[in-house]
Motif scaffolding. Structure first.
Motif, mmCIF file in Angstrom:
data_model
loop_
_atom_site.group_PDB
_atom_site.id
_atom_site.type_symbol
_atom_site.label_atom_id
_atom_site.label_comp_id
_atom_site.label_asym_id
_atom_site.label_seq_id
_atom_site.Cartn_x
_atom_site.Cartn_y
_atom_site.Cartn_z
ATOM 1 N N ALA A 3 -13.177 18.447 13.391
ATOM 2 C CA ALA A 3 -14.197 17.437 13.113
ATOM 3 C C ALA A 3 -14.241 17.119 11.621
ATOM 4 N N LEU A 4 -14.087 18.134 10.789
ATOM 5 C CA LEU A 4 -14.075 17.924 9.343
ATOM 6 C C LEU A 4 -12.873 17.073 8.931
ATOM 7 N N GLU A 5 -11.724 17.354 9.492
ATOM 8 C CA GLU A 5 -10.521 16.568 9.180
ATOM 9 C C GLU A 5 -10.667 15.130 9.665
ATOM 10 N N GLU A 6 -11.294 14.948 10.822
ATOM 11 C CA GLU A 6 -11.521 13.599 11.343
ATOM 12 C C GLU A 6 -12.463 12.826 10.417
ATOM 13 N N ARG A 10 -11.782 9.361 8.019
ATOM 14 C CA ARG A 10 -12.582 8.134 8.102
ATOM 15 C C ARG A 10 -13.183 7.711 6.774
ATOM 16 N N VAL A 11 -13.394 8.656 5.864
ATOM 17 C CA VAL A 11 -14.015 8.357 4.572
ATOM 18 C C VAL A 11 -12.919 8.231 3.517
ATOM 19 N N PRO A 12 -12.814 7.066 2.883
ATOM 20 C CA PRO A 12 -11.777 6.881 1.860
ATOM 21 C C PRO A 12 -11.874 7.933 0.757
ATOM 22 N N ALA A 13 -10.735 8.365 0.254
ATOM 23 C CA ALA A 13 -10.684 9.411 -0.772
ATOM 24 C C ALA A 13 -11.510 9.036 -1.994
#
Length: 166
Positions: A3-6, A10-13
Motif C-alpha cells: 500500500a505504501l509503494e502504491e 500515485r504521488v509525484p516525487a
C-alpha cells in the motif's frame, strides 16, 4: 508495504520533496502541484508565496525553510516584477539574503509592454538591501555560467511536467 509503494507511485516525487518544507504539508504541496504545476523546491523558488495581489494571498509556508533550501541547493529565488505579484516582498528578500540565497530579478513579461515592469523588481530588490553581487542576472557572463554549471549537476532533468503546468 504494498500500500505504501502504491501511494508513492500515485504521488509525484516533487510533491514528496515539497512536503519536506516545514508547515507546507501534503495538502498544500498537492495544491501547488495540481493548480500551479509546482513540483520541486526549484519551481517554488520561481513564485515563493504564489500570491496574486488583490486576488490570492500567499501560501502559509515556512519561508525560512524555503530560503535555506534555496541557499543549500544554489537555487536563485525569483524577484517577480509584475505588479500583480511583486513576489518576493522586500522583507522576505532580506530574510532570504540572511540565509545566503541568491536572486534573479524577472520582469515576468508576457508581452512587450510588460518589460518595463522590471523597474518594480529592481526597486523591491533595493528595498531588500540586495547588491549586484546577490543578483545572478546582474553578474558578468562568466560568473553566471559557472553558477549555472554548478546548478546543472543538481537539476531535476527529464522529469515530466504535470498537465497545465507553465
Amino acid at each position: 508495504m504494498a500500500a505504501l509503494e502504491e501511494l508513492r507511485a500515485r504521488v509525484p516525487a516533487g510533491v514528496r520533496q515539497l512536503t519536506a518544507i516545514p508547515t507546507l504539508g501534503p495538502k498544500k504541496a498537492l495544491v501547488l502541484h495540481r493548480e500551479l504545476g509546482i513540483c520541486t523546491v526549484d519551481e517554488l523558488a520561481g513564485h515563493p508565496t504564489t500570491r496574486l495581489i488583490g486576488r490570492r494571498p500567499g501560501i502559509d509556508a515556512d519561508l525560512d525553510a524555503v530560503f535555506a533550501a534555496c541557499a543549500r541547493t544554489g537555487t536563485a529565488l525569483e524577484i517577480n516584477s509584475h505588479p500583480d505579484r511583486l513576489d518576493l516582498r522586500d522583507e522576505d528578500i532580506l530574510r532570504a539574503r540572511r540565509h545566503g540565497a541568491r536572486f534573479a530579478v524577472d520582469s515576468d513579461a508576457h508581452a512587450m509592454t510588460h518589460l518595463g515592469n522590471l523597474r518594480f523588481g529592481v526597486g523591491t530588490a533595493q528595498r531588500g538591501w540586495l547588491t549586484a553581487d546577490d543578483v545572478v542576472n546582474a553578474w558578468p557572463l562568466e560568473r553566471l555560467r559557472r553558477f549555472l554549471d554548478k546548478r546543472a549537476g543538481t537539476a531535476d532533468r527529464g522529469r515530466p511536467r504535470p498537465t497545465g503546468a507553465r
